[in-house]
Design an enzyme around this catalytic site. Structure first.
Site, PDB file in Angstrom:
ATOM      1  CG  ASP A 114      -6.205   6.658   4.972  1.00 18.49           C
ATOM      2  OD1 ASP A 114      -6.914   7.529   4.405  1.00 18.49           O
ATOM      3  OD2 ASP A 114      -5.405   5.948   4.361  1.00 18.49           O
ATOM      4  CG  ASN A 163      -0.256  -0.648  -2.166  1.00 21.11           C
ATOM      5  OD1 ASN A 163      -0.391  -1.856  -2.094  1.00 21.11           O
ATOM      6  ND2 ASN A 163      -1.240   0.187  -1.899  1.00 21.11           N
ATOM      7  CG  HIS A 186       1.898   4.841   2.782  1.00 20.79           C
ATOM      8  ND1 HIS A 186       2.536   5.245   1.625  1.00 20.79           N
ATOM      9  CD2 HIS A 186       0.627   4.537   2.423  1.00 20.79           C
ATOM     10  CE1 HIS A 186       1.678   5.199   0.614  1.00 20.79           C
ATOM     11  NE2 HIS A 186       0.512   4.761   1.076  1.00 20.79           N
ATOM     12  CG  PHE A 187       3.724  -0.579   6.484  1.00 21.99           C
ATOM     13  CD1 PHE A 187       3.896  -1.914   6.156  1.00 21.99           C
ATOM     14  CD2 PHE A 187       4.825   0.265   6.435  1.00 21.99           C
ATOM     15  CE1 PHE A 187       5.156  -2.385   5.788  1.00 21.99           C
ATOM     16  CE2 PHE A 187       6.081  -0.202   6.066  1.00 21.99           C
ATOM     17  CZ  PHE A 187       6.246  -1.521   5.745  1.00 21.99           C
ATOM     18  CG  HIS A 188      -2.838   1.501   3.709  1.00 24.52           C
ATOM     19  ND1 HIS A 188      -3.650   2.607   3.616  1.00 24.52           N
ATOM     20  CD2 HIS A 188      -1.947   1.609   2.689  1.00 24.52           C
ATOM     21  CE1 HIS A 188      -3.274   3.346   2.586  1.00 24.52           C
ATOM     22  NE2 HIS A 188      -2.236   2.757   2.007  1.00 24.52           N
ATOM     23  CG  HIS A 219      -3.236  -0.514  -6.702  1.00 31.67           C
ATOM     24  ND1 HIS A 219      -4.054  -0.069  -7.722  1.00 31.67           N
ATOM     25  CD2 HIS A 219      -3.087  -1.845  -6.892  1.00 31.67           C
ATOM     26  CE1 HIS A 219      -4.399  -1.097  -8.472  1.00 31.67           C
ATOM     27  NE2 HIS A 219      -3.830  -2.184  -8.002  1.00 31.67           N
ATOM     28  CD  GLN A 220       4.573   4.155  -3.175  1.00 34.57           C
ATOM     29  OE1 GLN A 220       5.190   3.514  -4.036  1.00 34.57           O
ATOM     30  NE2 GLN A 220       5.180   4.741  -2.169  1.00 34.57           N
TER      31      GLN A 220
END
Length: 142
Positions: free
Chosen positions: A36, A88, A101-103, A94-95
């Site tokens: 990120d 999200n 996507h995955f954090h 909060h997207q």
């Protein structure tokens, strides 16, 4: 990648296609994992499906198989004892990028200075209310 749906204006689709450079960690036929560039902790990275879907419920099941294994491999490789996996759906949730996507977010200490700070505002629902919601959702799953 001809069988993978993409959206021309999506920043993540552009990363998948190599139009925008990334710090690529791993890649399979269906996912891409990269660092990120706006991290909230050292080691914060993303795992995305190559298939463009805005929300998780829009992602075909056959595009999900590599996501959790990739996150587990990254967690093991990163060596963080504590971390969050966050996904999200929608602006109110909060997207920020309209692509699933995955954090992976390391949480090196209990304070909120690095990593994800999460409150858990539990709702005060009665067992009857919970049962009603359960029955509604369960009925739609069958």
């Amino acid at each position: 990648m001809s069988n993978i749906k993409t959206l021309a204006s999506c920043i993540f689709c552009k990363i998948v296609k190599g139009e925008i450079p990334s710090f690529k960690l791993m890649e399979t036929d269906s996912i891409l994992a990269f660092m990120d560039i706006g991290p909230i902790a050292r080691g914060h990275c993303l795992v995305i499906p190559k298939y463009h879907a805005e929300k998780l419920a829009d992602l075909p099941e056959d595009q999900m198989a590599d996501i959790l294994p990739a996150l587990a491999k990254i967690a093991k490789a990163a060596g963080n004892e504590d971390y969050n996996i966050l996904q999200n759906n929608g602006r109110p949730a909060h997207q920020q990028v309209d692509h699933v996507h995955f954090h992976y977010i390391p949480k090196p200490s209990a304070d909120d200075k690095e990593g994800l700070g999460v409150g858990w505002p539990a709702q005060n629902l009665s067992m009857d209310e919970i049962k009603k919601i359960y029955e509604e959702v369960k009925g739609k799953l069958e």
